[in-house]
Design a protein around this motif. Structure first.
Motif, PDB file in Angstrom:
ATOM      1  N   PRO A 146       8.203  -0.916  -7.793  1.00  0.00           N
ATOM      2  CA  PRO A 146       7.418  -0.229  -6.765  1.00  0.00           C
ATOM      3  C   PRO A 146       8.106   1.078  -6.394  1.00  0.00           C
ATOM      4  CG  PRO A 146       8.678  -2.017  -5.790  1.00  0.00           C
ATOM      5  CD  PRO A 146       8.933  -2.076  -7.277  1.00  0.00           C
ATOM      6  N   ILE A 147       7.329   2.136  -6.223  1.00  0.00           N
ATOM      7  CA  ILE A 147       7.880   3.429  -5.826  1.00  0.00           C
ATOM      8  C   ILE A 147       7.128   3.909  -4.595  1.00  0.00           C
ATOM      9  CG2 ILE A 147       8.315   5.824  -6.492  1.00  0.00           C
ATOM     10  CD1 ILE A 147       8.452   4.939  -9.377  1.00  0.00           C
TER      11      ILE A 147
ATOM     12  N   PRO B 125       2.139 -12.092 -16.277  1.00  0.00           N
ATOM     13  CA  PRO B 125       2.125 -10.743 -15.715  1.00  0.00           C
ATOM     14  C   PRO B 125       3.540 -10.265 -15.376  1.00  0.00           C
ATOM     15  CG  PRO B 125       1.526 -12.314 -14.035  1.00  0.00           C
ATOM     16  CD  PRO B 125       1.656 -13.095 -15.309  1.00  0.00           C
ATOM     17  N   LEU B 126       3.725  -8.948 -15.443  1.00  0.00           N
ATOM     18  CA  LEU B 126       5.006  -8.361 -15.093  1.00  0.00           C
ATOM     19  C   LEU B 126       5.239  -8.462 -13.596  1.00  0.00           C
ATOM     20  CD1 LEU B 126       4.902  -5.099 -17.235  1.00  0.00           C
ATOM     21  CD2 LEU B 126       6.486  -7.000 -17.560  1.00  0.00           C
ATOM     22  N   GLN B 127       6.496  -8.652 -13.229  1.00  0.00           N
ATOM     23  CA  GLN B 127       6.900  -8.678 -11.831  1.00  0.00           C
ATOM     24  C   GLN B 127       7.746  -7.443 -11.540  1.00  0.00           C
ATOM     25  OE1 GLN B 127       5.770 -11.180  -9.826  1.00  0.00           O
ATOM     26  NE2 GLN B 127       4.684 -11.936 -11.647  1.00  0.00           N
ATOM     27  N   ALA B 128       7.873  -7.116 -10.266  1.00  0.00           N
ATOM     28  CA  ALA B 128       8.688  -5.962  -9.873  1.00  0.00           C
ATOM     29  C   ALA B 128      10.126  -6.146 -10.349  1.00  0.00           C
ATOM     30  CB  ALA B 128       8.654  -5.786  -8.357  1.00  0.00           C
TER      31      ALA B 128
ATOM     32  N   SER C 170       0.817  -1.207   0.000  1.00  0.00           N
ATOM     33  CA  SER C 170       0.000   0.000   0.000  1.00  0.00           C
ATOM     34  C   SER C 170       0.849   1.254   0.000  1.00  0.00           C
ATOM     35  CB  SER C 170      -0.920  -0.002   1.231  1.00  0.00           C
ATOM     36  OG  SER C 170      -0.150   0.014   2.426  1.00  0.00           O
ATOM     37  N   ALA C 171       2.079   1.151   0.539  1.00  0.00           N
ATOM     38  CA  ALA C 171       2.942   2.335   0.608  1.00  0.00           C
ATOM     39  C   ALA C 171       3.733   2.547  -0.671  1.00  0.00           C
ATOM     40  CB  ALA C 171       3.905   2.200   1.790  1.00  0.00           C
ATOM     41  N   ALA C 172       3.949   1.499  -1.460  1.00  0.00           N
ATOM     42  CA  ALA C 172       4.758   1.596  -2.667  1.00  0.00           C
ATOM     43  C   ALA C 172       3.941   1.106  -3.852  1.00  0.00           C
ATOM     44  CB  ALA C 172       6.032   0.770  -2.507  1.00  0.00           C
ATOM     45  N   ASP C 173       3.439   2.025  -4.665  1.00  0.00           N
ATOM     46  CA  ASP C 173       2.658   1.661  -5.840  1.00  0.00           C
ATOM     47  C   ASP C 173       3.593   1.265  -6.979  1.00  0.00           C
ATOM     48  OD1 ASP C 173       0.284   2.243  -4.540  1.00  0.00           O
ATOM     49  OD2 ASP C 173       0.358   4.345  -5.120  1.00  0.00           O
ATOM     50  N   LEU C 174       3.070   0.459  -7.906  1.00  0.00           N
ATOM     51  CA  LEU C 174       3.858   0.011  -9.045  1.00  0.00           C
ATOM     52  C   LEU C 174       3.808   1.026 -10.177  1.00  0.00           C
ATOM     53  CD1 LEU C 174       2.944  -3.781  -9.132  1.00  0.00           C
ATOM     54  CD2 LEU C 174       5.165  -2.796  -8.561  1.00  0.00           C
TER      55      LEU C 174
END
Length: 203
Positions: free
Chosen positions: A106-107, A68-71, A22-26
């Motif tokens: 994730p950022i 699906p793409l992964q981080a 929740s703190a780091a959106d993709l």
């Protein structure tokens, strides 16, 4: 008691992962780095000796292996937005495209920022460094890139014998740029340039 302890640890781990998500959106990050071949402005600058760019802890994006793409996985070529810009730079003859890739990451806040390694080798240049991206109210990008030339710098050093010594050409680009998502940002340097776009994962 062991079963209760195991369930407690599992719940704690799941809660931690939820908080991180929740703190780091993709976001999809795309970066294009090019060298200035025209030489305009390069010899007008003073270029001191530089230390190598800091790449400690930087992670290489993994090769794309389907959805699906992964981080920290590379984007497929058909999901890149700067391909036309790369073609125009190449056709101009004044620039050489060194690096053009995109990846998913994730950022979150500054303390969560994970540096991504940026490395490329061409016939004339070696590029190495990293980029760190975090989010407060805005997105913030901090590239640290070192560009080295396989050729020789046009500026001669004092000769010791009858030969003239030359310093290998190397340049460092370090910047901190505030950004908005879905906008192309240009980071300038006399010897190189960076085009950067950061998109939410659903764009």
């Amino acid at each position: 008691m062991p079963g209760l302890l195991q369930r407690t640890l599992t719940l704690a781990t799941l809660s931690s992962l939820t908080a991180i998500a929740s703190a780091a959106d993709l976001y999809k990050v795309e970066m294009l780095v090019f060298a200035n071949e025209s030489g305009i402005g390069v010899n007008d600058e003073y270029w001191p000796d530089i230390a190598p760019a800091d790449i400690s802890g930087a992670v290489f994006p993994r090769s794309w292996d389907g959805y699906p793409l992964q981080a920290f996985e590379e984007l497929p070529r058909n999901d890149l937005r700067l391909s036309a810009d790369a073609s125009r730079l190449t056709r101009s003859g004044d620039y050489s495209v060194l690096y053009h890739r995109g990846w998913l990451q994730p950022i979150g806040g500054r303390q969560q920022a994970r540096s991504v390694r940026v490395k490329a080798s061409t016939e004339g240049y070696e590029l190495d460094g990293s980029i760190s991206i975090y989010r407060n109210r805005f997105l913030h990008a901090q590239p640290s890139l070192q560009l080295s030339s396989h050729g020789r710098s046009p500026q001669a050093l004092p000769a010791t014998d009858s030969d003239t010594l030359y310093r290998p050409a190397a340049w460092l680009l370090q910047d901190a740029r505030r950004m908005r998502s879905n906008e192309i940002h240009y980071i300038d340097h006399p010897q190189m340039g960076v085009l950067l776009i950061i998109r939410p994962v659903d764009n």
